[in-house]
Design a protein around this motif. Structure first.
Motif, short mmCIF file in Angstrom:
data_model
loop_
_atom_site.label_atom_id
_atom_site.label_comp_id
_atom_site.label_asym_id
_atom_site.label_seq_id
_atom_site.Cartn_x
_atom_site.Cartn_y
_atom_site.Cartn_z
N ASN A 1 66.21 81.62 44.59
CA ASN A 1 65.19 80.33 44.81
C ASN A 1 65.87 79.17 44.22
OD1 ASN A 1 62.97 78.50 44.18
ND2 ASN A 1 61.50 80.30 44.18
N ASN A 2 66.27 78.20 45.16
CA ASN A 2 66.93 77.12 44.81
C ASN A 2 66.00 75.70 45.01
OD1 ASN A 2 69.34 77.98 43.48
ND2 ASN A 2 70.40 78.17 45.63
N GLU A 3 64.61 76.12 44.88
CA GLU A 3 63.67 75.06 45.10
C GLU A 3 63.68 73.96 44.08
OE1 GLU A 3 59.36 75.69 46.63
OE2 GLU A 3 60.31 77.68 45.45
N LYS A 4 63.58 72.80 44.37
CA LYS A 4 63.90 71.77 43.24
C LYS A 4 62.62 70.98 43.04
CE LYS A 4 68.58 71.20 44.86
NZ LYS A 4 68.48 72.07 46.29
N HIS A 5 62.36 70.55 41.85
CA HIS A 5 61.48 69.62 41.64
C HIS A 5 59.98 70.05 42.34
CE1 HIS A 5 63.39 65.54 40.67
NE2 HIS A 5 64.57 66.67 40.29
N ASN A 6 59.68 71.48 42.00
CA ASN A 6 58.55 72.22 42.42
C ASN A 6 57.51 72.00 41.32
OD1 ASN A 6 56.55 73.62 43.22
ND2 ASN A 6 57.79 75.37 43.96
N GLY A 73 46.62 60.17 19.05
CA GLY A 73 47.38 61.47 18.57
C GLY A 73 47.40 62.30 19.74
N THR A 74 47.12 62.35 20.77
CA THR A 74 47.25 63.11 21.95
C THR A 74 48.90 63.64 21.96
OG1 THR A 74 45.42 62.26 23.02
CG2 THR A 74 46.83 63.86 24.46
N GLY A 75 49.19 65.19 22.21
CA GLY A 75 50.45 65.40 22.14
C GLY A 75 50.85 64.98 23.50
N PHE A 76 52.33 65.08 23.75
CA PHE A 76 52.85 64.71 25.06
C PHE A 76 54.15 65.75 25.29
CE2 PHE A 76 50.37 60.94 25.36
CZ PHE A 76 50.17 60.89 26.68
N VAL A 77 54.17 66.06 26.38
CA VAL A 77 55.19 67.12 26.81
C VAL A 77 55.89 66.38 28.30
CG1 VAL A 77 56.33 69.19 27.81
CG2 VAL A 77 54.96 69.17 25.79
N PHE A 78 57.24 65.80 28.25
CA PHE A 78 57.60 65.21 29.55
C PHE A 78 58.98 66.38 29.80
CE2 PHE A 78 55.33 61.75 27.84
CZ PHE A 78 54.86 61.15 28.84
N MET A 79 58.88 66.58 30.95
CA MET A 79 60.16 67.42 31.60
C MET A 79 60.93 66.79 32.72
SD MET A 79 58.40 71.13 31.08
CE MET A 79 56.98 70.92 32.22
N HIS A 80 62.23 67.14 32.72
CA HIS A 80 63.06 66.71 33.80
C HIS A 80 62.76 65.16 34.12
CE1 HIS A 80 66.22 67.57 36.41
NE2 HIS A 80 65.47 67.57 37.54
N TYR A 81 62.57 64.94 35.43
CA TYR A 81 62.57 63.65 35.90
C TYR A 81 61.35 62.69 35.19
CZ TYR A 81 63.48 59.89 39.63
OH TYR A 81 63.62 58.83 40.39
N THR A 204 62.15 67.16 27.44
CA THR A 204 63.54 68.08 27.71
C THR A 204 64.03 67.54 29.25
OG1 THR A 204 64.56 70.01 28.15
CG2 THR A 204 62.48 69.76 28.76
N THR A 205 65.14 67.67 29.32
CA THR A 205 65.72 66.86 30.91
C THR A 205 66.00 68.09 31.70
OG1 THR A 205 68.22 67.15 30.10
CG2 THR A 205 67.06 64.83 29.40
N GLY A 206 65.74 69.27 31.35
CA GLY A 206 66.02 70.45 32.34
C GLY A 206 65.00 70.67 33.16
N GLY A 207 64.81 71.62 33.93
CA GLY A 207 63.76 71.93 34.92
C GLY A 207 64.09 71.44 36.42
N HIS A 208 65.08 71.24 36.76
CA HIS A 208 65.17 70.74 38.30
C HIS A 208 65.06 71.99 39.05
CE1 HIS A 208 67.47 68.54 41.31
NE2 HIS A 208 68.07 69.55 41.61
N TYR A 209 65.60 73.05 38.84
CA TYR A 209 65.46 74.29 39.79
C TYR A 209 64.16 75.11 39.36
CZ TYR A 209 70.29 73.33 41.02
OH TYR A 209 71.37 72.76 41.58
N HIS A 210 63.56 75.39 40.34
CA HIS A 210 62.13 76.35 40.15
C HIS A 210 62.41 77.66 39.64
CE1 HIS A 210 58.12 77.55 40.38
NE2 HIS A 210 58.21 78.47 41.31
N LYS A 211 63.62 78.14 39.71
CA LYS A 211 63.90 79.61 39.52
C LYS A 211 64.16 79.52 38.03
CE LYS A 211 69.00 78.80 40.18
NZ LYS A 211 70.19 79.32 41.02
N THR A 212 64.45 78.54 37.13
CA THR A 212 64.54 78.56 35.92
C THR A 212 63.55 79.01 35.06
OG1 THR A 212 63.92 76.03 35.57
CG2 THR A 212 66.14 76.67 35.48
N TRP A 213 62.26 78.92 35.82
CA TRP A 213 61.02 79.57 34.83
C TRP A 213 61.05 81.14 34.91
CZ3 TRP A 213 59.10 76.01 32.26
CH2 TRP A 213 59.18 74.62 32.80
N ALA A 214 61.94 81.59 35.33
CA ALA A 214 62.07 83.21 35.43
C ALA A 214 62.73 83.37 33.97
CB ALA A 214 62.86 83.88 36.71
#
Length: 250
Positions: A1-6, A73-81, A204-214
């Motif tokens: 699974n090489n889907e990107k930016h899913n 005071g809301t928390g934030f998480v930003f990923m990849h792009y 975090t700057t990672g998370g480009h490939y959907h497969k990383t969630w496995a």
């Protein structure tokens, strides 16, 4: 699974794990900025996994509301792009929200394999073992001056081959060449505690490939980060989750 930016399916995996974690999470997902003016009422943390840059369709059109959430005071998480916005007001707000962001002509966006040789003792790393991950790991982020209140979580040495591209807004620049020549380790996941107890952020700057969630360690780290930014006590073994993608990693 090489889907990107899913982004949608990635968020589904995270939301389902949080809901099933028995830690008391209630999640809501939106494709784009919520139109309901009450959508953020009671939100402890907001996760943004989306395309960014000058067309960051969440932050750029809603800077005033973004600022109000930070102030509240809301928390934030930003990923990849999602960590990239233009320099100026948007960049300053990202620094206030999560302590660092991707700045053009300062940060770069090559693909490389990060080998995490150590992890700090922090609630976000609970239950996370050292891992190796190929990704489009942006690096040389613009951080708060002197890394004030910023705790590096994922750090690695990019290979020299990432410096081969010509200079450009995302590809290379004198600042990053100087940092790499000095052998500086690059922080590609970080936690931030705002001054005066005004909330937490994680980027975090990672998370480009959907497969990383496995990958258990990556998924646990991000779930822990969401919990931490929401002010939830992260369990000793990390936020529990079951991989929903059947992908074997070497």
């Amino acid at each position: 699974n090489n889907e990107k930016h899913n982004h949608v399916d990635g968020n589904d995996i995270l939301a389902a794990a949080l809901e099933e974690s028995k830690l008391g999470f209630e999640t809501a997902q939106y494709k784009g900025w919520p139109t309901d003016p009450k959508a953020f009422n009671g939100a402890d943390s907001v996760v943004m996994f989306c395309n960014g840059g000058k067309n960051h369709h969440l932050v750029m059109k809603h800077l005033d509301q973004f600022e109000k959430l930070i102030d509240a005071g809301t928390g934030f998480v930003f990923m990849h792009y999602g960590v990239e916005v233009p320099k100026g007001r948007a960049g300053d707000l990202m620094l206030r929200a999560m302590g660092g962001y991707f700045e053009e002509h300062w940060s770069v966006n090559p693909h490389w394999t990060a080998d995490f040789k150590s992890l700090p003792k922090h609630p976000i790393t609970r239950g996370v073992k050292l891992f190796v991950q190929e990704d489009e790991w942006y690096y040389h982020m613009r951080f708060q001056p002197n890394m004030k209140n910023v705790t590096p979580i994922l750090s690695a040495h990019p290979p020299q081959s990432t410096m081969n591209r010509p200079d450009g807004p995302h590809s290379n620049n004198p600042h990053v060449r100087k940092s790499m020549a000095a052998g500086e380790i690059q922080h590609i996941g970080w936690a931030y505690e705002r001054p005066n107890g005004k909330g937490r952020g994680f980027g975090t700057t990672g998370g480009h490939y959907h497969k990383t969630w496995a990958r258990d360690d990556w998924r646990t780290l991000i779930l822990n980060a969401i919990a931490w930014t929401a002010g939830v006590e992260v369990p000793k073994e990390g936020v529990p989750s079951i991989p929903t993608l059947n992908i074997a990693f070497p």
